[in-house]
Structures are given as structure tokens and as C-alpha cells.
Design a protein around this motif. Sequence first.
Motif, PDB file in Angstrom:
ATOM      1  N   GLU A 117      38.294  -0.999  48.076  1.00  7.10           N
ATOM      2  CA  GLU A 117      39.700  -1.207  48.436  1.00  7.10           C
ATOM      3  C   GLU A 117      40.608  -1.000  47.227  1.00  7.10           C
ATOM      4  N   LYS A 118      40.167  -1.454  46.084  1.00  2.00           N
ATOM      5  CA  LYS A 118      40.947  -1.223  44.866  1.00  2.00           C
ATOM      6  C   LYS A 118      41.103   0.261  44.592  1.00  2.00           C
ATOM      7  N   SER A 119      40.040   0.997  44.735  1.00  2.00           N
ATOM      8  CA  SER A 119      40.098   2.439  44.498  1.00  2.00           C
ATOM      9  C   SER A 119      41.025   3.132  45.497  1.00  2.00           C
ATOM     10  N   ALA A 120      40.965   2.680  46.751  1.00  2.00           N
ATOM     11  CA  ALA A 120      41.811   3.285  47.774  1.00  2.00           C
ATOM     12  C   ALA A 120      43.286   3.038  47.483  1.00  2.00           C
ATOM     13  N   VAL A 121      43.631   1.833  47.032  1.00  2.00           N
ATOM     14  CA  VAL A 121      45.019   1.519  46.695  1.00  2.00           C
ATOM     15  C   VAL A 121      45.472   2.329  45.487  1.00  2.00           C
ATOM     16  N   GLU A 122      44.647   2.406  44.469  1.00  2.00           N
ATOM     17  CA  GLU A 122      45.006   3.167  43.272  1.00  2.00           C
ATOM     18  C   GLU A 122      45.247   4.631  43.616  1.00  2.00           C
ATOM     19  N   GLU A 123      44.395   5.195  44.460  1.00  2.00           N
ATOM     20  CA  GLU A 123      44.555   6.598  44.839  1.00  2.00           C
ATOM     21  C   GLU A 123      45.813   6.793  45.686  1.00  2.00           C
ATOM     22  N   ALA A 124      46.097   5.852  46.579  1.00  2.00           N
ATOM     23  CA  ALA A 124      47.279   5.953  47.434  1.00  2.00           C
ATOM     24  C   ALA A 124      48.561   5.901  46.605  1.00  2.00           C
ATOM     25  N   VAL A 125      48.620   5.001  45.643  1.00  2.00           N
ATOM     26  CA  VAL A 125      49.811   4.887  44.796  1.00  2.00           C
ATOM     27  C   VAL A 125      49.955   6.122  43.916  1.00  2.00           C
ATOM     28  N   ARG A 126      48.853   6.632  43.387  1.00  2.00           N
ATOM     29  CA  ARG A 126      48.908   7.835  42.558  1.00  2.00           C
ATOM     30  C   ARG A 126      49.457   9.005  43.354  1.00  2.00           C
ATOM     31  N   LEU A 127      48.960   9.185  44.585  1.00  2.00           N
ATOM     32  CA  LEU A 127      49.426  10.284  45.420  1.00  2.00           C
ATOM     33  C   LEU A 127      50.880  10.062  45.846  1.00  2.00           C
ATOM     34  N   ALA A 128      51.227   8.836  46.161  1.00  2.00           N
ATOM     35  CA  ALA A 128      52.607   8.520  46.556  1.00  2.00           C
ATOM     36  C   ALA A 128      53.576   8.833  45.425  1.00  2.00           C
ATOM     37  N   ASP A 129      53.212   8.485  44.208  1.00  2.00           N
ATOM     38  CA  ASP A 129      54.077   8.779  43.070  1.00  2.00           C
ATOM     39  C   ASP A 129      54.255  10.283  42.892  1.00  2.00           C
ATOM     40  N   HIS A 130      53.187  11.034  43.128  1.00  3.82           N
ATOM     41  CA  HIS A 130      53.276  12.498  43.024  1.00  3.82           C
ATOM     42  C   HIS A 130      54.241  13.044  44.069  1.00  3.82           C
ATOM     43  N   TRP A 131      54.174  12.532  45.285  1.00  6.89           N
ATOM     44  CA  TRP A 131      55.085  12.993  46.339  1.00  6.89           C
ATOM     45  C   TRP A 131      56.537  12.619  46.021  1.00  6.89           C
ATOM     46  N   LEU A 132      56.739  11.457  45.462  1.00  9.11           N
ATOM     47  CA  LEU A 132      58.098  11.006  45.159  1.00  9.11           C
ATOM     48  C   LEU A 132      58.744  11.832  44.053  1.00  9.11           C
ATOM     49  N   ASP A 133      57.940  12.441  43.198  1.00  4.06           N
ATOM     50  CA  ASP A 133      58.501  13.253  42.112  1.00  4.06           C
ATOM     51  C   ASP A 133      59.417  14.352  42.646  1.00  4.06           C
ATOM     52  N   GLY A 134      59.144  14.840  43.855  1.00  2.00           N
ATOM     53  CA  GLY A 134      59.932  15.936  44.400  1.00  2.00           C
ATOM     54  C   GLY A 134      61.171  15.512  45.164  1.00  2.00           C
ATOM     55  N   VAL A 135      61.371  14.200  45.363  1.00  2.00           N
ATOM     56  CA  VAL A 135      62.497  13.767  46.198  1.00  2.00           C
ATOM     57  C   VAL A 135      63.423  12.796  45.482  1.00  2.00           C
ATOM     58  N   THR A 136      63.149  12.468  44.240  1.00  2.00           N
ATOM     59  CA  THR A 136      64.037  11.595  43.471  1.00  2.00           C
ATOM     60  C   THR A 136      63.998  11.982  42.007  1.00  2.00           C
ATOM     61  N   SER A 137      65.137  11.801  41.343  1.00  2.00           N
ATOM     62  CA  SER A 137      65.194  12.097  39.911  1.00  2.00           C
ATOM     63  C   SER A 137      64.711  10.935  39.065  1.00  2.00           C
ATOM     64  N   LEU A 138      64.483   9.775  39.677  1.00  2.00           N
ATOM     65  CA  LEU A 138      63.971   8.623  38.929  1.00  2.00           C
ATOM     66  C   LEU A 138      62.483   8.805  38.697  1.00  2.00           C
ATOM     67  N   PRO A 139      62.023   8.673  37.462  1.00  2.00           N
ATOM     68  CA  PRO A 139      60.593   8.848  37.181  1.00  2.00           C
ATOM     69  C   PRO A 139      59.772   7.673  37.692  1.00  2.00           C
ATOM     70  N   SER A 140      58.483   7.808  37.604  1.00  2.00           N
ATOM     71  CA  SER A 140      57.585   6.758  38.084  1.00  2.00           C
ATOM     72  C   SER A 140      57.873   5.430  37.388  1.00  2.00           C
ATOM     73  N   GLY A 141      57.810   4.363  38.161  1.00  2.00           N
ATOM     74  CA  GLY A 141      58.032   3.035  37.595  1.00  2.00           C
ATOM     75  C   GLY A 141      56.793   2.183  37.596  1.00  2.00           C
ATOM     76  N   ALA A 142      55.679   2.708  38.093  1.00  2.00           N
ATOM     77  CA  ALA A 142      54.437   1.947  38.185  1.00  2.00           C
ATOM     78  C   ALA A 142      53.452   2.444  37.144  1.00  2.00           C
ATOM     79  N   THR A 143      53.209   1.623  36.156  1.00  2.15           N
ATOM     80  CA  THR A 143      52.204   1.992  35.143  1.00  2.15           C
ATOM     81  C   THR A 143      50.797   1.694  35.634  1.00  2.15           C
ATOM     82  N   THR A 144      50.684   0.737  36.567  1.00  2.77           N
ATOM     83  CA  THR A 144      49.378   0.402  37.143  1.00  2.77           C
ATOM     84  C   THR A 144      49.548   0.144  38.635  1.00  2.77           C
ATOM     85  N   ALA A 145      48.460   0.356  39.372  1.00  2.00           N
ATOM     86  CA  ALA A 145      48.413   0.033  40.797  1.00  2.00           C
ATOM     87  C   ALA A 145      47.332  -1.015  41.008  1.00  2.00           C
ATOM     88  N   VAL A 146      47.670  -2.080  41.734  1.00  2.00           N
ATOM     89  CA  VAL A 146      46.724  -3.180  41.929  1.00  2.00           C
ATOM     90  C   VAL A 146      46.613  -3.513  43.408  1.00  2.00           C
TER      91      VAL A 146
END
Length: 497
Positions: A117-146
Motif C-alpha cells: 500500500e505504501k508503494s502504491a501511494v508513492e507511485e500514485a503521488v509521483r504520477l499525479a505530480d507529473h500530470w500536474l506539471d502540465g496544468v499549473t505553473s506552481l512546482p511540486s510541493g510534496a517532497t515525500t508521499a506517505v
Amino acid sequence: MSDTPFGFGLPPEEPENGDEGKKKGNQGGQGGPNPFGFPGMGLPGGAGGPGGADNPFAAMFGSMNPNDLGAAFQQLGQMLSYEGGPVNWDMAKDIARQTVAQGTADGVKDASVGSSEKSAVEEAVRLADHWLDGVTSLPSGATTAVAWSRAEWVEATLPVWKELVDPVAERVGVAMGSVLPEEMQAMAGPLLGMMRSMGGAMFGQQIGQAVGTLAGEVVGSTDIGLPLGPAGKAALLPLNIEAFGKDLSVPAEEVRLYLALREAAHARLFAHVPWLRSHLFGAVEGYARGIKIDTSKLEDVVGQLDPSNPEQLQEALQGGMFQPQDTPEQKAALARLETALALVEGWVDAVVHEAAKPRLTSADALRETMRRRRASGGPAEQTFATLIGLELRPRRLRDASRLWASLTDARGVDGRDGLWEHPDMLPTASDLDDPDGFVHREQLDFSEIDKMLGEAAEKRDKGDQGRPGDSAPGSGSGSGSGSGSDGDSDGEGETKK
């Protein structure tokens, strides 16, 4: 909700679902209203159990038998010896943990988060941050996913709950100590001390119950529109996400990804808009300062208080002793907080939908599920209402989302996100009534401001170039624009003298 904390009534202009909210707010207690308005008091023998609705300590002691009496009195002694702040946060934490341990109404118990479950959450947040890069000028704000269990959510968020609730509790505590005449306060020291201890205990009991109940329903650390967790952490609760998606007929991976997008979007906003957190918490504190105390009713309680009857103070709190003050300042604080929260949630809704729409087949369904959760008076809104007398209006959230989407179309991603640079640049409550008008009006205003600034800069440059000649010795005519300006200024000074 009919029994908001300390007798708080709903602010003016109830949300469109106000009647439903009132019904839901009264489901927790049997045999009497909840004195602080927290829904779902479900501990055995507690405020939501049989016979416990009028007993402020029942949720801690439970259905006692004679063998439990010694332990109960020991706990009561600990309560009355409390000398900390306005809320007994140790008690709040214990009760929240007890509530979590009992499980939710559907019988689901808390559980530790596994490695998968931890791995699934980390992967989901990583992918979500990648998708958000294309729709907002604000950079990633999450240094870790828990990935958190419900108990871990309680532990991690209590410091922020403390920051939210203490201003309200402090205001009540000051009022309790100020109702007696000054010459009597020294004599009544022990009584006032006991009242403060009891007040702190009752605050702690009710807040602990509310936070523990909320832990069984939230899916991340930003469900109420505020950053409840530590900075830089995007947190999801796998157990609650599973319950959230149970009846949606949507693949679990899509549910997790959509909620990860929301959590990551909140993280970006709060990490890169440095004034936003203090702005929101300042509005909460400003609202708390406006709480009006019915001192005449409190004086009656103090004069009749029986130390052997701790329920008496609770009954007074239940009777509506504390009311929001109907002043322009109080209304402004409430409107500022409500509008800011709507803008936060509207921005997240718009940005997440833009990122999810081309990638998740269930994006529309998940978006509508989240909106309905808001509109039906979900746990986040109800908890906020019980803590500070505020309900988020679903209409405001939809209007805010439409406004941010319109800004994206008219001004692009950078222009839209640039409004977060300063609170004065954000739309107001009246702007949410006319999003299109705000978009077009602000667009014209910005171009005019740029033009005015450019013209001012040109004039300043020309003035700087002419100033050395104007100030040369012997130039006494003052015909030049620079010297004329200086001479007029001096002349006006002499005339005023």
C-alpha cells in the motif's frame, strides 16, 4: 446543524442544503442534544450512546460497573488537576485514538499500512505530480508521499487542530474567568481553576471525539481545504480510499490516482503561496475574537455552580451561552475565511479536472462524487462547522471552480496562477457571483496598469536626464520642469508657514 459548538448558530445565509445538514447534525445523540455540536458521538455509554448524551465524561468512562469506579475517579482527578492551555490536548489525543480503535459504523477497524500500500501511494503521488506539471505553473510541493493509517492521521494532524481550536477555546476560557467582580476573583481562585480544568477537559473530550470520527472518513491530509499534515508531505489513507471507492464502480487505481491528484495539488498551493496558510488561520483567529459571551447567563452559572455536579456547566454550554457576534468585523472575518477556502478548493477542483480528464476515463464521475460529498455536508464541512461555526457553501465551491477555469481560458496557466502572488489580487465573494465579469474586468485592468507604469517610467527617465542642467549655478528662473517643481514645493512650504 442545530447544535453547533457552545451554542454557535449557523452564519447568515445558510447553504442550500441547510435542512439536510441540520438533520445529519442531530443523528449522533439520543436523549439530548450534543452540547458542542459534534456529530456521531458513538463511544459506548458516551454522548452518542444510550444514556450518555447529557454526561460530559461518559465518552471517557464508558458504561461503568463498580469495579471501574476507582479508575474513573482517578481519571476524574487527572482532569481536574489539568493546568495547561484552554484545551486538554492529551485527553483529546487519547479519546481520538480510542475512537479510531473502535472502528467506523460499518465495522471497519483501523489497520497498519502494508508495504504494498505504501508503494502504491508513492507511485500514485509521483504520477499525479507529473500530470500536474502540465496544468499549473506552481512546482511540486510534496517532497515525500506517505500512506497513513487512521491512527497515524490523528497523530500527524493534532498539532494543526490545536492551532485551529485554541483561539476559540481561549476566548471562552477568558470569559469564564472574567464574569466575577474583580474583588471576588482572588477569593474564587479555586473555583475558577476547577472551571478552567473542566472546560479544558470538555473541550478535549469533544474535539478528540470529532477528530477520531473524522479519521475514519478522510482520504488525505487536506480534506478540509487546510494543510493538516506536516509541510512537504502528501498523505493518503489507503483504508479510507478503499471505502470511498467501494460503491463507485470505478477501478481502484483510478480512485487512488484521482485522490492523489487532489492531495498533490493542495501541496503545491500551500508550499508555493507562502501567505496562504497564515491568511486562512488568521481568518479563523479573527472569527474567534468576535465570539460574544452572554455574561449574564455565565454569571448565573458561576453563582449556582455545584462542584459536585460537573454536568451543570455542560448544561449551560448546551443552552447557547456563546453566540457569534453580529458585527461588521465578525461578518468580514467569516466571509474572508469562507471565500478563501472556496478559492482554494475551486482551484484544486479545476486543476485536478484539467489533469485527469484526458487520462482517467472516470474523471467526470469522480469529480461529481467529490462535489456531492461537499454538497451533502460531508465530514470536512461538518467538522469545520462544529469547531468554528462555519459551513462551506457548495455553491461557492462550484462558482470558484468555474472562475479558475475561465481564467485559464482567458489568461493561460501562468496568468491564472499569478493571482496567488498576493491576497489582494484574488477574487472576492462578490466576484464569485460573476466569474466571467471578474475575468474580463481584471484582464483590462492589468493592461491599463502596465500602460500606466510604462508611462510613469518614461517620465521618470526624462526627468532624471534634465535634472543636472536645471540645478546648475545661476539658473534662477525656475522655468525648467524639474526646478519649477522643486521651487513650487519650497514656495508652498513658505506660504504655509
